[in-house]
Design a protein around this motif. Structure first.
Motif, PDB file in Angstrom:
ATOM      1  N   MET A 107      18.977  39.416  22.459  1.00 44.22           N
ATOM      2  CA  MET A 107      20.078  40.073  22.963  1.00 44.22           C
ATOM      3  C   MET A 107      20.035  40.724  24.467  1.00 44.22           C
ATOM      4  O   MET A 107      20.942  40.766  25.230  1.00 44.22           O
ATOM      5  N   ILE A 108      18.774  41.336  24.511  1.00 40.32           N
ATOM      6  CA  ILE A 108      18.564  42.067  25.802  1.00 40.32           C
ATOM      7  C   ILE A 108      18.582  40.839  27.175  1.00 40.32           C
ATOM      8  O   ILE A 108      19.278  41.130  27.926  1.00 40.32           O
ATOM      9  N   LEU A 109      17.938  39.893  26.474  1.00 43.97           N
ATOM     10  CA  LEU A 109      17.981  38.616  27.549  1.00 43.97           C
ATOM     11  C   LEU A 109      19.150  38.234  27.836  1.00 43.97           C
ATOM     12  O   LEU A 109      19.730  37.837  29.131  1.00 43.97           O
ATOM     13  N   SER A 110      20.207  38.251  26.998  1.00 44.53           N
ATOM     14  CA  SER A 110      21.536  37.799  27.133  1.00 44.53           C
ATOM     15  C   SER A 110      22.376  38.920  27.919  1.00 44.53           C
ATOM     16  O   SER A 110      23.237  38.413  28.751  1.00 44.53           O
ATOM     17  N   ALA A 111      21.957  40.062  27.683  1.00 43.51           N
ATOM     18  CA  ALA A 111      22.672  41.087  28.608  1.00 43.51           C
ATOM     19  C   ALA A 111      22.174  40.895  29.845  1.00 43.51           C
ATOM     20  O   ALA A 111      23.115  41.293  30.904  1.00 43.51           O
ATOM     21  N   LEU A 112      20.956  40.612  30.274  1.00 39.52           N
ATOM     22  CA  LEU A 112      20.541  40.524  31.464  1.00 39.52           C
ATOM     23  C   LEU A 112      21.220  39.614  32.462  1.00 39.52           C
ATOM     24  O   LEU A 112      21.590  39.600  33.483  1.00 39.52           O
ATOM     25  N   ALA A 113      21.191  38.240  31.367  1.00 44.34           N
ATOM     26  CA  ALA A 113      21.876  37.303  32.198  1.00 44.34           C
ATOM     27  C   ALA A 113      23.267  37.608  32.417  1.00 44.34           C
ATOM     28  O   ALA A 113      23.827  37.040  33.568  1.00 44.34           O
ATOM     29  N   PHE A 114      23.874  38.064  31.472  1.00 42.13           N
ATOM     30  CA  PHE A 114      25.317  38.693  31.732  1.00 42.13           C
ATOM     31  C   PHE A 114      25.615  39.253  33.316  1.00 42.13           C
ATOM     32  O   PHE A 114      26.335  38.937  34.136  1.00 42.13           O
ATOM     33  N   TYR A 115      24.610  40.418  33.326  1.00 45.08           N
ATOM     34  CA  TYR A 115      24.805  41.208  34.635  1.00 45.08           C
ATOM     35  C   TYR A 115      24.557  40.359  35.824  1.00 45.08           C
ATOM     36  O   TYR A 115      24.908  40.601  36.687  1.00 45.08           O
ATOM     37  N   LEU A 116      23.545  39.415  35.653  1.00 44.06           N
ATOM     38  CA  LEU A 116      22.977  38.722  36.917  1.00 44.06           C
ATOM     39  C   LEU A 116      24.271  37.862  37.293  1.00 44.06           C
ATOM     40  O   LEU A 116      24.492  37.903  38.426  1.00 44.06           O
ATOM     41  N   PHE A 117      24.993  37.133  36.110  1.00 39.62           N
ATOM     42  CA  PHE A 117      25.811  36.215  36.634  1.00 39.62           C
ATOM     43  C   PHE A 117      27.138  36.922  37.216  1.00 39.62           C
ATOM     44  O   PHE A 117      27.789  36.390  38.152  1.00 39.62           O
ATOM     45  N   ALA A 118      27.468  38.105  36.477  1.00 43.46           N
ATOM     46  CA  ALA A 118      28.549  38.918  36.924  1.00 43.46           C
ATOM     47  C   ALA A 118      28.444  39.456  38.233  1.00 43.46           C
ATOM     48  O   ALA A 118      29.236  39.574  39.104  1.00 43.46           O
ATOM     49  N   ILE A 119      27.258  40.144  38.551  1.00 45.59           N
ATOM     50  CA  ILE A 119      27.077  40.571  39.840  1.00 45.59           C
ATOM     51  C   ILE A 119      27.152  39.319  40.881  1.00 45.59           C
ATOM     52  O   ILE A 119      27.761  39.674  42.011  1.00 45.59           O
ATOM     53  N   ILE A 120      26.647  38.322  40.896  1.00 42.79           N
ATOM     54  CA  ILE A 120      26.619  37.282  41.900  1.00 42.79           C
ATOM     55  C   ILE A 120      27.883  36.608  42.016  1.00 42.79           C
ATOM     56  O   ILE A 120      28.520  36.413  42.929  1.00 42.79           O
ATOM     57  N   LEU A 121      28.875  36.578  40.662  1.00 47.09           N
ATOM     58  CA  LEU A 121      30.037  36.127  40.863  1.00 47.09           C
ATOM     59  C   LEU A 121      31.052  37.205  41.533  1.00 47.09           C
ATOM     60  O   LEU A 121      31.891  36.410  42.404  1.00 47.09           O
ATOM     61  N   VAL A 122      30.982  38.315  41.361  1.00 55.60           N
ATOM     62  CA  VAL A 122      31.632  39.582  42.210  1.00 55.60           C
ATOM     63  C   VAL A 122      31.312  39.258  43.570  1.00 55.60           C
ATOM     64  O   VAL A 122      32.242  39.381  44.639  1.00 55.60           O
ATOM     65  N   PHE A 123      30.174  39.222  43.795  1.00 54.00           N
ATOM     66  CA  PHE A 123      29.722  39.115  45.287  1.00 54.00           C
ATOM     67  C   PHE A 123      30.069  38.034  46.031  1.00 54.00           C
ATOM     68  O   PHE A 123      30.574  37.748  47.110  1.00 54.00           O
ATOM     69  N   SER A 124      30.224  36.587  45.435  1.00 56.65           N
ATOM     70  CA  SER A 124      30.507  35.583  45.887  1.00 56.65           C
ATOM     71  C   SER A 124      32.052  35.612  46.096  1.00 56.65           C
ATOM     72  O   SER A 124      32.256  34.922  46.965  1.00 56.65           O
ATOM     73  N   GLY A 125      32.844  36.142  45.151  1.00 53.92           N
ATOM     74  CA  GLY A 125      34.209  36.349  45.245  1.00 53.92           C
ATOM     75  C   GLY A 125      34.627  37.294  46.615  1.00 53.92           C
ATOM     76  O   GLY A 125      35.550  36.963  47.187  1.00 53.92           O
ATOM     77  N   LEU A 126      33.755  38.283  46.723  1.00 58.35           N
ATOM     78  CA  LEU A 126      33.986  38.950  47.886  1.00 58.35           C
ATOM     79  C   LEU A 126      33.870  38.391  49.267  1.00 58.35           C
ATOM     80  O   LEU A 126      34.674  38.433  50.191  1.00 58.35           O
ATOM     81  N   MET A 127      32.740  37.502  49.063  1.00 57.02           N
ATOM     82  CA  MET A 127      32.299  36.730  50.432  1.00 57.02           C
ATOM     83  C   MET A 127      33.356  35.676  50.690  1.00 57.02           C
ATOM     84  O   MET A 127      33.565  35.190  51.878  1.00 57.02           O
ATOM     85  N   VAL A 128      33.773  35.108  49.553  1.00 56.23           N
ATOM     86  CA  VAL A 128      34.982  33.959  49.901  1.00 56.23           C
ATOM     87  C   VAL A 128      36.181  34.497  50.894  1.00 56.23           C
ATOM     88  O   VAL A 128      36.764  33.932  51.502  1.00 56.23           O
ATOM     89  N   VAL A 129      36.633  35.635  50.542  1.00 51.11           N
ATOM     90  CA  VAL A 129      37.642  36.395  51.125  1.00 51.11           C
ATOM     91  C   VAL A 129      37.461  37.081  52.465  1.00 51.11           C
ATOM     92  O   VAL A 129      38.188  37.480  53.235  1.00 51.11           O
ATOM     93  N   THR A 130      36.038  37.539  52.550  1.00 48.21           N
ATOM     94  CA  THR A 130      35.445  38.092  53.700  1.00 48.21           C
ATOM     95  C   THR A 130      34.768  37.468  54.923  1.00 48.21           C
ATOM     96  O   THR A 130      34.642  37.898  55.836  1.00 48.21           O
ATOM     97  N   ALA A 131      34.371  36.170  54.470  1.00 48.25           N
ATOM     98  CA  ALA A 131      33.692  35.456  55.366  1.00 48.25           C
ATOM     99  C   ALA A 131      34.512  34.642  56.487  1.00 48.25           C
ATOM    100  O   ALA A 131      35.722  34.315  56.242  1.00 48.25           O
ATOM    101  N   ARG A 132      33.949  35.053  57.603  1.00 49.91           N
ATOM    102  CA  ARG A 132      34.766  34.590  58.877  1.00 49.91           C
ATOM    103  C   ARG A 132      34.784  32.890  59.043  1.00 49.91           C
ATOM    104  O   ARG A 132      35.946  32.464  59.516  1.00 49.91           O
ATOM    105  N   ASN A 133      33.718  32.587  58.638  1.00 48.46           N
ATOM    106  CA  ASN A 133      33.848  31.100  58.586  1.00 48.46           C
ATOM    107  C   ASN A 133      34.176  30.132  57.529  1.00 48.46           C
ATOM    108  O   ASN A 133      33.788  30.629  56.440  1.00 48.46           O
ATOM    109  N   PRO A 134      35.296  29.299  57.707  1.00 50.07           N
ATOM    110  CA  PRO A 134      35.762  28.676  56.403  1.00 50.07           C
ATOM    111  C   PRO A 134      34.772  27.922  55.837  1.00 50.07           C
ATOM    112  O   PRO A 134      34.675  27.794  54.320  1.00 50.07           O
TER     113      PRO A 134
END
Length: 202
Positions: free
Chosen positions: A1-28
């Protein structure tokens, strides 16, 4: 379960970061690439939930079709690709890092997490006995949520009709082919017979 929790936080952090970069990146183009990264991480979250069918649909449909369509639209914009190619060596390390992260996520979710996810779903009893994930999803989607499913299909139909209407509207200064007007033309409007005397031009 610890491995699943770590994977969840890894995926979630990268997902939020990618979403922010989609709307803030100057290059389409960079926005589309970050969108693909966000889709992959969302698929990883679906795998953690035991919804491998939804994860595969997300990767195949959105990454394979919608993101590629967005990329074609972006390519039709007025972008200085020479400047992009000029700075490719500068961003090569970042691109390799993102590729390594994607590869590690795919291997990690497919090998290390698969037994834990299977055991967790078996304990929770999410799917009926003898039913696959796809069958359970279809049974819920077409029974309990049938009205929402039909409503979403109706919204997509209205959007498609609206896009067709906007494309075929008549605009001043824009020449458009009208097949009915071409078919209904008379012979006098289409052909002009000119008799040229011998030794003279038109």
């Amino acid at each position: 379960m610890i491995l699943s929790a770590l994977a969840f936080y890894l995926f979630a952090i990268i997902l939020v970061f990618s979403g922010l970069m989609v709307v803030t990146a100057r290059n389409p183009v960079h926005s589309v690439l970050f969108l693909i990264l966000a889709f992959f991480n969302a698929a990883g979250l679906f795998v953690l939930l035991g919804a491998e069918f939804l994860a595969m649909i997300l990767v195949v449909v959105y990454v394979g079709a919608v993101a590629v369509l967005f990329l074609f639209v972006v390519m039709m914009l007025d972008i200085n690709f020479a400047a992009l190619r000029h700075g490719i060596k500068q961003h090569l390390a970042l691109g390799l890092a993102v590729g390594i992260v994607l590869l590690a996520e795919l291997i990690f979710s497919g090998t290390a997490l698969a037994p834990q996810v299977t055991a967790h779903i078996a304990q929770a009893g999410a799917a009926p006995a003898g039913a696959t994930n796809t069958q359970a999803l279809g049974a819920i989607l077409y029974t309990r949520y049938i009205y929402a499913f039909e409503g979403s299909g109706l919204i997509l139909l209205v959007a498609m009709i609206g896009a067709i209407v906007l494309t075929h509207r008549s605009r001043v200064g824009v020449r458009r082919q009208v097949i009915s007007a071409q078919i209904n033309r008379s012979r006098a409007e289409t052909i002009e017979v000119v008799k040229v005397p011998t030794g003279h031009g038109i």
